[in-house]
Design an enzyme around this catalytic site. Structure first.
Site, mmCIF file in Angstrom:
data_model
loop_
_atom_site.group_PDB
_atom_site.id
_atom_site.type_symbol
_atom_site.label_atom_id
_atom_site.label_comp_id
_atom_site.label_asym_id
_atom_site.label_seq_id
_atom_site.Cartn_x
_atom_site.Cartn_y
_atom_site.Cartn_z
ATOM 1 N N ASN A 156 0.819 -1.231 0.000
ATOM 2 C CA ASN A 156 0.000 0.000 0.000
ATOM 3 C C ASN A 156 0.848 1.274 0.000
ATOM 4 O O ASN A 156 0.416 2.322 -0.496
ATOM 5 C CB ASN A 156 -1.029 -0.004 1.133
ATOM 6 C CG ASN A 156 -0.423 -0.014 2.508
ATOM 7 O OD1 ASN A 156 0.743 -0.362 2.684
ATOM 8 N ND2 ASN A 156 -1.207 0.356 3.498
ATOM 9 N N GLU A 255 3.976 -2.980 12.711
ATOM 10 C CA GLU A 255 2.957 -1.967 12.417
ATOM 11 C C GLU A 255 1.845 -2.723 11.704
ATOM 12 O O GLU A 255 1.967 -3.052 10.531
ATOM 13 C CB GLU A 255 3.608 -0.875 11.561
ATOM 14 C CG GLU A 255 2.872 0.431 11.618
ATOM 15 C CD GLU A 255 1.984 0.600 10.418
ATOM 16 O OE1 GLU A 255 0.815 0.151 10.517
ATOM 17 O OE2 GLU A 255 2.443 1.129 9.411
ATOM 18 N N CYS A 289 -3.491 1.538 6.812
ATOM 19 C CA CYS A 289 -3.803 1.009 8.154
ATOM 20 C C CYS A 289 -4.445 2.076 9.035
ATOM 21 O O CYS A 289 -5.113 1.738 10.005
ATOM 22 C CB CYS A 289 -2.531 0.517 8.839
ATOM 23 S SG CYS A 289 -1.670 -0.694 7.876
ATOM 24 N N GLU A 463 7.627 4.358 14.631
ATOM 25 C CA GLU A 463 8.429 4.728 13.464
ATOM 26 C C GLU A 463 8.351 6.234 13.268
ATOM 27 O O GLU A 463 7.295 6.839 13.461
ATOM 28 C CB GLU A 463 7.915 3.995 12.219
ATOM 29 C CG GLU A 463 8.064 2.486 12.371
ATOM 30 C CD GLU A 463 7.758 1.701 11.101
ATOM 31 O OE1 GLU A 463 6.821 2.064 10.377
ATOM 32 O OE2 GLU A 463 8.472 0.717 10.859
HETATM 33 C C1 SIN Z 1 0.128 2.320 6.626
HETATM 34 O O1 SIN Z 1 -0.947 2.231 6.087
HETATM 35 O O2 SIN Z 1 0.659 1.317 7.083
HETATM 36 C C2 SIN Z 1 0.890 3.609 6.738
HETATM 37 C C3 SIN Z 1 0.078 4.811 6.590
HETATM 38 C C4 SIN Z 1 0.842 6.096 6.857
HETATM 39 O O3 SIN Z 1 2.069 6.100 6.979
HETATM 40 O O4 SIN Z 1 0.182 7.110 6.944
#
Ligand code: SIN
Length: 485
Positions: A156, A255, A289, A463
């Site tokens: 993604n 994550e 996510c 992170e």
């Molecule tokens: C993710 O969907 O794992 C990361 C999304 C983000 O860094 O905003």
């Protein structure tokens, strides 16, 4: 390749120990918007992954011995090259992943911002001196790179999820091996090409691309030379990888999945809430996510919010990410569309009402209509599961206590959002939400300066930010004795 200025960025081979490795077979990388072949990539497997770990282990001594300043200037070169090649990197990303070109270029600068951030932060790995229990001793704390870091990254964010792990690892003095998703290997390989041009020495940053997820994953999680493993992806896969890491007691950071609540209280600025809901839900066609997963709206403002939100969602232009003006691209695959369709259909059977969309999109097999469901209950499939698609379930609520309970009633704890102008409520709700990140009157919370990560089954570790280096460092305690005269 059409539209790419620098064809050297389009690599087809794994990058191990500073050179490009061919394998016996190839696998196809296809454009999710059209189903067309982008490029056939050499299919690396277990042997190449083992070689990459060995190379990272060999390079570790040299890389960890460099000064923070030396590492910083190489990382800065890498950052500069990513930004200079933003257009090409964005186009490669759109071709393999589907997100609209403007969003893809945004991901390149987002990814690069982690490299810039950690190039600076690596200079601030401070130790400590602690008062000792007796006068003849000193307690000294130093921080050292943990060692070889292995990682598996998702489709993604094919650039940024690698950048924010690799930049922290390299800045801390660790060496790095990544297996990107086989759906999106090209962005990772382009990063390797730029790492090489930046002067990052052989063996420090390695990319292995291949379809044997299980075999390659076992090497990365079980090899005794890997000291730390980091993963971004689903909670179910994360659990398996944590178990595999247990065999050699690796440090892990995870994550994982989310089920983000987005709460609109009746004292909120409704226009701002609508805007925040659109960006946090429909970014990357709902495939992040931290995407809003459930929209809770207090009953007094339910009609106003739903009308304005409907208007905004109806204006979203769906299509091929390379077409000007498109803001919602395809989902990653037809299977992903079918998974979302099932969640929607099952929830309709349970009583949810389709307010907007609710069907596959005519643009192609990997497209789903931006959708709003109303009359949703918190235990329907569309609210209980991570959707990972462009669907907004709206759930009405009466009281603050009731919505906090519903919002927290999930195994996930990654991101949450709420809109309110009441300062007392803002503190109460921010503290009560069981999530690692909370957007308050804000729909986009991700940036390099902030600690990204979750609680509960959304993972561990952070992170980005000043905390982002901690996962790549070991604390060593030195007890210095015999200091009395
Ligand atoms: C993710 O969907 O794992 C990361 C999304 C983000 O860094 O905003």
């Amino acid at each position: 390749m059409q539209g790419i200025n620098d064809n050297q960025l389009l690599k087809k081979f794994s990058y191990i120990n500073g050179s490009w490795h061919t394998s016996e077979t190839n696998f196809d990388v296809t454009n999710p918007a059209t189903g067309e072949l982008v490029v056939a990539v050499s299919n690396a497997g277990v042997a190449e992954t083992e070689l990459a770990v060995k190379s990272a282990k060999t390079a570790l001594k040299m890389w960890s011995a460099k000064s923070a300043n030396e590492r910083a200037s190489l990382l800065r070169n890498w950052f500069n090259l990513m930004m200079e090649n933003q257009e090409d990197l964005g186009r490669i990303l759109t071709l393999e992943q589907g997100k609209p070109l403007a969003e893809a270029k945004g991901e390149i600068s987002y990814g690069a911002s982690f490299i810039e951030w950690f190039s600076e932060e690596g200079k601030r790995v401070y130790g400590d001196v602690i008062p000792a229990p007796s006068g003849d001793k000193k307690i000294i704390v130093i921080k050292q790179p943990i060692g070889v870091v292995a990682s598996i990254t998702p489709w993604n964010f094919p650039n940024a999820m690698i950048a924010r792990k690799a930049a922290a690892a390299l800045a801390a003095g660790c060496t790095f091996v990544v297996r990107p998703s086989e759906s999106t290997p090209l962005s990772a390989l382009a990063m390797a090409e730029l790492a090489e041009r930046a002067g990052i020495p052989a063996g420090v940053f390695n990319v292995v691309v291949g379809t044997d997820a299980r075999g390659m994953g076992k090497v990365l999680t079980q090899h005794p030379d890997v000291a730390k493993f980091t993963f971004t992806g689903s909670t179910s896969v994360g659990k398996t990888l944590i178990q595999q890491c247990a065999t050699t007691v690796k440090k892990v950071s995870m994550e994982l999945g989310g089920n983000a609540p987005f709460i609109v209280f009746d004292d909120a600025d409704i226009d701002a809430a609508v805007q925040g809901a659109v960006v946090s839900k429909y970014r990357n066609a709902g495939q992040t996510c931290v995407c809003t997963n459930r929209i809770f709206v207090q009953k007094r403002v339910l009609t106003e919010f739903t009308e304005k939100f409907t208007h905004a969602v109806n204006a979203l232009v769906v299509g091929n990410g390379l077409t000007e003006g498109v803001v919602i691209g395809p989902m990653i695959s037809e299977k992903a569309v079918n998974d979302v369709k099932k969640l929607v259909d099952d929830s309709i059977s349970d009583g949810a009402i389709v307010h907007v969309g609710g069907e596959k999109h005519t643009e192609g097999r990997s497209f789903y209509q931006p959708t709003i469901l109303t009359n949703v209950a918190n235990d329907m499939p569309i609210a209980a599961n991570e959707i990972f698609g462009p669907v907004s379930p709206i759930i009405a609520f009466d009281t603050e206590g009731e919505v906090i309970e519903m919002a927290n009633n999930t195994e996930y704890g990654l991101a949450a959002y709420f809109y309110s102008r009441d300062i007392g409520r803002i503190w109460r709700v921010a503290e009560e939400l069981e999530y690692g990140m909370v957007g308050i009157n804000e729909g986009i919370i991700s940036n390099a300066a902030a600690p990204f990560g979750g609680v509960k089954q959304s993972g561990n570790g952070r992170e980005g930010s000043k905390y982002g280096l901690d996962d790549y460092l070991e604390i060593k305690y030195l007890c210095m004795g015999g200091l009395d005269k």
